[in-house]
Design a protein around this motif. Structure first.
Motif, PDB file in Angstrom:
ATOM      1  N   LEU A   1       0.993  -1.034  -0.038  1.00 51.49           N
ATOM      2  CA  LEU A   1      -0.127  -0.070   0.027  1.00 51.49           C
ATOM      3  C   LEU A   1       1.024   1.320  -0.078  1.00 51.49           C
ATOM      4  N   LEU A   2       0.814   2.008  -1.015  1.00 48.12           N
ATOM      5  CA  LEU A   2       1.590   3.488  -1.099  1.00 48.12           C
ATOM      6  C   LEU A   2       0.705   4.672  -0.773  1.00 48.12           C
ATOM      7  N   LEU A   3       1.393   5.233   0.191  1.00 49.69           N
ATOM      8  CA  LEU A   3       0.823   6.731   0.712  1.00 49.69           C
ATOM      9  C   LEU A   3       1.678   7.945   0.663  1.00 49.69           C
ATOM     10  N   PHE A   4       1.260   8.884   0.139  1.00 54.73           N
ATOM     11  CA  PHE A   4       1.993  10.008  -0.039  1.00 54.73           C
ATOM     12  C   PHE A   4       1.245  11.375  -0.157  1.00 54.73           C
ATOM     13  N   PRO A   5       1.731  12.458   0.208  1.00 54.61           N
ATOM     14  CA  PRO A   5       3.083  12.523   0.807  1.00 54.61           C
ATOM     15  C   PRO A   5       3.167  11.994   2.459  1.00 54.61           C
ATOM     16  N   ASN A   6       4.292  11.676   2.631  1.00 52.20           N
ATOM     17  CA  ASN A   6       4.608  11.050   4.101  1.00 52.20           C
ATOM     18  C   ASN A   6       5.843  11.758   4.835  1.00 52.20           C
ATOM     19  N   PRO A   7       5.730  12.494   5.401  1.00 49.49           N
ATOM     20  CA  PRO A   7       4.384  13.056   6.334  1.00 49.49           C
ATOM     21  C   PRO A   7       3.623  13.826   5.421  1.00 49.49           C
TER      22      PRO A   7
ATOM     23  N   VAL B   1      -1.270  -2.870   5.231  1.00 47.40           N
ATOM     24  CA  VAL B   1      -1.106  -2.011   6.263  1.00 47.40           C
ATOM     25  C   VAL B   1       0.157  -1.075   5.927  1.00 47.40           C
ATOM     26  N   GLN B   2      -0.145   0.235   6.251  1.00 47.48           N
ATOM     27  CA  GLN B   2       0.946   1.121   5.959  1.00 47.48           C
ATOM     28  C   GLN B   2       0.925   2.124   6.986  1.00 47.48           C
ATOM     29  N   LYS B   3       1.926   2.770   7.445  1.00 47.21           N
ATOM     30  CA  LYS B   3       2.042   3.820   8.383  1.00 47.21           C
ATOM     31  C   LYS B   3       2.222   5.147   7.644  1.00 47.21           C
ATOM     32  N   PHE B   4       1.679   6.255   8.195  1.00 45.76           N
ATOM     33  CA  PHE B   4       2.179   7.441   7.615  1.00 45.76           C
ATOM     34  C   PHE B   4       2.017   8.380   8.894  1.00 45.76           C
ATOM     35  N   VAL B   5       2.639   9.618   8.781  1.00 51.56           N
ATOM     36  CA  VAL B   5       2.793  10.743   9.762  1.00 51.56           C
ATOM     37  C   VAL B   5       1.804  11.988   9.447  1.00 51.56           C
ATOM     38  N   MET B   6       1.219  12.344  10.485  1.00 48.33           N
ATOM     39  CA  MET B   6       0.433  13.587  10.077  1.00 48.33           C
ATOM     40  C   MET B   6       1.341  14.656  10.956  1.00 48.33           C
ATOM     41  N   GLN B   7       1.666  15.698   9.995  1.00 47.93           N
ATOM     42  CA  GLN B   7       2.267  16.988  10.650  1.00 47.93           C
ATOM     43  C   GLN B   7       1.730  18.167  10.249  1.00 47.93           C
ATOM     44  N   ARG B   8       0.835  18.606  11.106  1.00 46.33           N
ATOM     45  CA  ARG B   8       0.171  20.035  11.294  1.00 46.33           C
ATOM     46  C   ARG B   8       1.131  21.140  11.789  1.00 46.33           C
TER      47      ARG B   8
END
Length: 107
Positions: free
Chosen positions: A27-33, A100-107
């Protein structure tokens, strides 16, 4: 010690080795963060209905959607209430595959 009988290989006897591997695509997620707009590439599951959950670092459900997978990356607008931190996207297909994939939220 005693060697159990029945599992030992006899001289001249060849044993086939089978290794079962799972061919679940990544599973590919972007942008990360991400700052709140997260794109997910579901093209490996094109044409399938997917159940997608987003969990926080403690495993609490923060978002759940049913998605029809296409060849294009799909936008996941994350709720503004989500704080900065580590999150997990958990995808499940109707056939029971899971990615399953991890990602980071950066606000």
């Amino acid at each position: 010690g005693v060697t159990p009988t029945g599992n030992s290989q006899q001289p001249g006897e060849e044993r086939e080795l089978f290794i079962e591997t799972s061919a679940v695509p990544e599973l590919l997620l972007f942008p990360n963060p991400t700052g709140g707009e997260l794109y997910a590439d579901f093209s490996a599951w094109e044409g399938q209905m997917l159940q997608v959950q987003v969990l926080d670092a403690q495993g609490r459900l923060v978002l759940q959607r049913a998605v029809a997978a296409t060849t294009d990356a799909q936008l996941f607008e994350l709720p503004e209430k989500l704080a900065s931190g580590l999150y997990i996207m958990d995808l499940r297909t109707e056939a029971g595959e899971r990615a399953v994939q991890k990602f980071v939220m950066q606000r």
